[in-house]
Design an enzyme around this catalytic site. Structure first.
Site, short mmCIF file in Angstrom:
data_model
loop_
_atom_site.label_atom_id
_atom_site.label_comp_id
_atom_site.label_asym_id
_atom_site.label_seq_id
_atom_site.Cartn_x
_atom_site.Cartn_y
_atom_site.Cartn_z
N GLU A 96 123.23 54.27 85.73
CA GLU A 96 123.88 54.33 87.32
C GLU A 96 122.96 54.12 88.27
OE1 GLU A 96 127.52 57.63 86.33
OE2 GLU A 96 125.58 58.29 86.39
N CYS A 109 118.90 54.61 94.72
CA CYS A 109 118.11 55.43 93.88
C CYS A 109 118.60 54.72 92.40
CB CYS A 109 118.80 56.80 93.85
SG CYS A 109 118.37 57.79 92.62
N CYS A 116 116.91 60.50 78.98
CA CYS A 116 115.72 60.82 78.97
C CYS A 116 115.32 61.69 77.96
CB CYS A 116 115.52 61.28 80.61
SG CYS A 116 113.92 61.99 80.94
N CYS A 120 114.64 68.50 80.71
CA CYS A 120 114.74 69.64 81.63
C CYS A 120 116.13 70.32 81.61
CB CYS A 120 114.18 69.04 82.98
SG CYS A 120 112.66 68.19 82.98
N CYS A 123 119.02 69.35 84.09
CA CYS A 123 119.21 67.90 84.44
C CYS A 123 120.23 67.26 83.40
CB CYS A 123 117.89 67.16 84.61
SG CYS A 123 118.36 65.13 84.74
N CYS A 336 121.31 63.99 92.82
CA CYS A 336 119.97 64.27 91.94
C CYS A 336 120.40 65.11 90.65
CB CYS A 336 119.13 65.10 92.50
SG CYS A 336 118.16 64.28 93.93
N1 SAH Z 1 112.48 61.96 85.78
C1 SAH Z 1 112.31 61.67 86.93
C2 SAH Z 1 113.12 61.11 88.03
C3 SAH Z 1 114.37 61.54 87.77
S1 SAH Z 1 115.31 63.05 88.26
C4 SAH Z 1 111.85 63.03 87.59
O1 SAH Z 1 112.10 64.27 86.88
O2 SAH Z 1 111.20 63.45 88.62
C5 SAH Z 1 115.04 63.00 90.00
C6 SAH Z 1 114.80 64.60 90.64
O3 SAH Z 1 116.21 65.12 90.46
C7 SAH Z 1 113.81 65.44 90.26
O4 SAH Z 1 113.02 65.88 91.16
C8 SAH Z 1 114.50 66.38 89.42
O5 SAH Z 1 113.76 67.60 89.30
C9 SAH Z 1 115.80 66.57 90.24
N2 SAH Z 1 117.05 67.11 89.52
C10 SAH Z 1 117.34 67.21 88.05
N3 SAH Z 1 118.34 67.69 87.82
C11 SAH Z 1 118.87 68.36 89.16
C12 SAH Z 1 119.97 69.12 89.58
N4 SAH Z 1 120.93 69.27 88.55
N5 SAH Z 1 120.24 69.51 90.70
C13 SAH Z 1 119.26 68.93 91.68
N6 SAH Z 1 117.99 68.33 91.34
C14 SAH Z 1 117.96 67.77 90.09
FE1 SF4 Z 2 114.22 63.68 82.70
FE2 SF4 Z 2 116.00 64.76 84.21
FE3 SF4 Z 2 113.62 65.91 83.50
FE4 SF4 Z 2 113.68 63.75 85.20
S1 SF4 Z 2 114.80 65.81 85.79
S2 SF4 Z 2 112.27 64.34 83.58
S3 SF4 Z 2 115.47 62.65 84.28
S4 SF4 Z 2 115.18 65.42 81.96
#
Ligand code: SAH
Ligand code: SF4
Length: 355
Positions: A96, A109, A116, A120, A123, A336
């Site tokens: 996406e 974006c 990934c 985390c 996410c 995000c």
């Molecule tokens: N992998 C990279 C870029 C993709 S995630 C990273 O982790 O930075 C982009 C942003 O979205 C990151 O700052 C992450 O902390 C945030 N993010 C991930 N899951 C989220 C959620 N459920 N709500 C708000 N922000 C989120």
């Molecule tokens: Fe991967 Fe999501 Fe963590 Fe970014 S926030 S490193 S996309 S698992």
């Protein structure tokens, strides 16, 4: 006869196109002709490159493919104008991209991987695991196609879609070179932001090759808490991450950025805000607070708006430049952390990469 597995010409960096031209004893201006047709005119067929000789076009056709690497499956438009594009890749996997219009900006974006590896806990993309890296052509085509659907109106690019861009470093660097080269897409590096969860050695390597904005997903003020919500912290703890981040060469007059996802009752207390402010004391930076975007089955809740404001106020009392990132496109799961490219028809699993 064309080799069926020939590589897509958009997988090549500007330097590689120049090398190809030189290695085949062609004149150097040929490289510029190719880049003009590919990136300024956006042709999808070598025969459209009308100021090249038939012989040269045939030679390109023999050497490379030029099919679009993405097929649009669906476009969804949010109430706030955010648009989410679901693309299918040639192996059936899906990714996406999200276009976020703002007063003066139209920010795309971009995704860098299918899924990934970093897991985390807040996410959606992390719940997929890593299926594979995107090729440069698959990353750059997100820009080219969405720009075309939107009358060439993209002004900024953020690598904050699916995946960890620094876990696909070589392809990321190629794409940044294609985006910024004046003879290619000619986007200012100041308008490009790479967001990372904190792969310390790759932060250094990226900085040795390009100068773009860096956003570091910090998300917790202590190792104890960060270990729990971002497993990568066990490998690269906060101290090492901050050391690498402050050394990163952001463009002139730009600031290092830290992202902090606010999770209700997890990392959003007054004391967390004070600890965070003290941790970042002396570092020239901006903080972007992102209220958690809920998505099933993630185990957290969004904080109340009052809590978000209080957290911001505490940070500001330390004279930190802090902004709340408005949730955009959450009604279409385009905000995000909500990207999971739903309806994957086939999942082609590559050996799960260990970082
Ligand atoms: N992998 C990279 C870029 C993709 S995630 C990273 O982790 O930075 C982009 C942003 O979205 C990151 O700052 C992450 O902390 C945030 N993010 C991930 N899951 C989220 C959620 N459920 N709500 C708000 N922000 C989120
Ligand atoms: Fe991967 Fe999501 Fe963590 Fe970014 S926030 S490193 S996309 S698992």
């Amino acid at each position: 006869m064309k080799d069926k597995d020939s590589i897509n010409i958009k997988d090549l960096s500007p330097q590689e196109i120049q090398d190809f031209v030189r290695d085949n004893n062609l004149q150097p201006f040929r490289a510029r002709q190719i880049s003009k047709w590919l990136y300024k005119k956006g042709v999808t067929n070598f025969d459209e490159m009308s100021d090249l000789s038939k012989e040269f076009r045939d030679f390109l056709e023999f050497s490379f493919s030029l099919e679009p690497s993405l097929q649009l499956v669906e476009e969804q438009v949010s109430e706030d104008g955010t648009k989410k594009y679901l693309f299918k890749l040639s192996d059936g996997n899906q990714i996406e991209s999200v276009l976020i219009p703002d007063k003066k900006r139209n920010t795309l974006c971009i995704s860098s991987q299918v899924g990934c590896a970093l897991g985390c806990t807040f996410c959606m993309t992390g719940t997929l695991g890593k299926l594979r890296n995107l090729r440069p052509s698959e990353i750059i085509d997100q820009y080219i196609l969405v720009n075309k659907y939107n009358e060439n109106s993209i002004t900024n690019v953020v690598f904050m879609g699916m995946g960890e861009p620094l876990d696909n470093l070589d392809n990321l660097v190629k794409v940044i070179n294609i985006l910024t080269d004046p003879h290619y897409l000619a986007l200012s590096p100041k308008r490009i932001t790479v967001s990372t969860s904190g792969l310390v050695p790759q932060i250094k390597k990226l900085g040795e090759q390009v100068s773009v904005n860096l956003a570091v997903s910090l998300n917790a003020p202590t190792d104890e808490l960060r270990d729990e919500i971002m497993p990568i912290n066990k490998r690269y703890p906060i101290k090492a991450l901050l050391e690498a981040s402050v050394k990163f060469p952001v463009p002139n007059r730009k600031y290092l950025m830290f992202e902090y996802v606010l999770l209700k009752d997890k990392n959003d207390s007054d004391s967390d805000a004070h600890t965070l402010a003290k941790l970042l004391r002396g570092i020239k930076c901006k903080i972007n607070i992102i209220p958690f975007n809920e998505a099933y089955p993630l185990p957290y809740k969004s904080p109340t708006w009052d809590r978000v404001l209080k957290f911001q106020e505490i940070l500001m009392s330390y004279r930190i430049n802090v902004r709340i990132r408005k949730s955009r496109g959450s009604d279409i799961l385009g905000a995000c952390g909500q990207l999971a490219a739903t309806y994957p028809s086939i999942k082609v699993t590559e050996t799960q990469t260990q970082i």
